[in-house]
Write a protein that holds these residues in place. Sequence first.
Motif, PDB file in Angstrom:
ATOM      1  N   PRO A 193     -15.611 -42.735  65.428  1.00  0.00           N
ATOM      2  CA  PRO A 193     -14.470 -43.681  65.489  1.00  0.00           C
ATOM      3  C   PRO A 193     -15.280 -45.006  64.985  1.00  0.00           C
ATOM      4  N   LEU A 194     -14.840 -45.781  64.379  1.00  0.00           N
ATOM      5  CA  LEU A 194     -15.306 -47.040  63.871  1.00  0.00           C
ATOM      6  C   LEU A 194     -14.815 -48.098  64.652  1.00  0.00           C
ATOM      7  N   LEU A 195     -13.647 -48.110  65.443  1.00  0.00           N
ATOM      8  CA  LEU A 195     -13.063 -49.040  66.091  1.00  0.00           C
ATOM      9  C   LEU A 195     -13.334 -48.687  67.702  1.00  0.00           C
ATOM     10  N   SER A 196     -13.467 -49.476  68.521  1.00  0.00           N
ATOM     11  CA  SER A 196     -13.598 -49.263  69.994  1.00  0.00           C
ATOM     12  C   SER A 196     -12.194 -48.855  70.312  1.00  0.00           C
ATOM     13  N   GLU A 197     -11.083 -49.621  69.723  1.00  0.00           N
ATOM     14  CA  GLU A 197      -9.608 -48.925  70.207  1.00  0.00           C
ATOM     15  C   GLU A 197      -9.306 -47.335  70.127  1.00  0.00           C
ATOM     16  N   THR A 198     -10.018 -47.082  68.865  1.00  0.00           N
ATOM     17  CA  THR A 198      -9.708 -45.860  68.487  1.00  0.00           C
ATOM     18  C   THR A 198     -10.678 -44.833  69.310  1.00  0.00           C
TER      19      THR A 198
END
Length: 98
Positions: free
Chosen positions: A63-68
């Motif tokens: 994932p590119l985003l920490s939320e993902t």
Amino acid sequence: MEITDVRIRKVSDEGKMKAIVSITFDDEFVVHDVKIIEGQNGLFIAMPSRKMGEGDFRDIAHPLLSETRNKIKDAIFAEYERILKENEAAEAAAASEA
């Protein structure tokens, strides 16, 4: 993008690697070989990787985003905990029958 399936393919009590997971997104895209590993600060997920050179590993997909990453981690750990409880219940039932 929604997580539509999490499958724990292998659970192990021995060693640092606790499980191997496949995760499906939108019933259209699957990522295999996500690992649940026990580290010094507890469990964490490791995305699929390939060995590059002398001991270096590089993620194949991540994932590119920490939320993902957190969304994936939460879904995986929820299924992992469910499987552990299911296994404990089965072992308790087998012990009471003996």
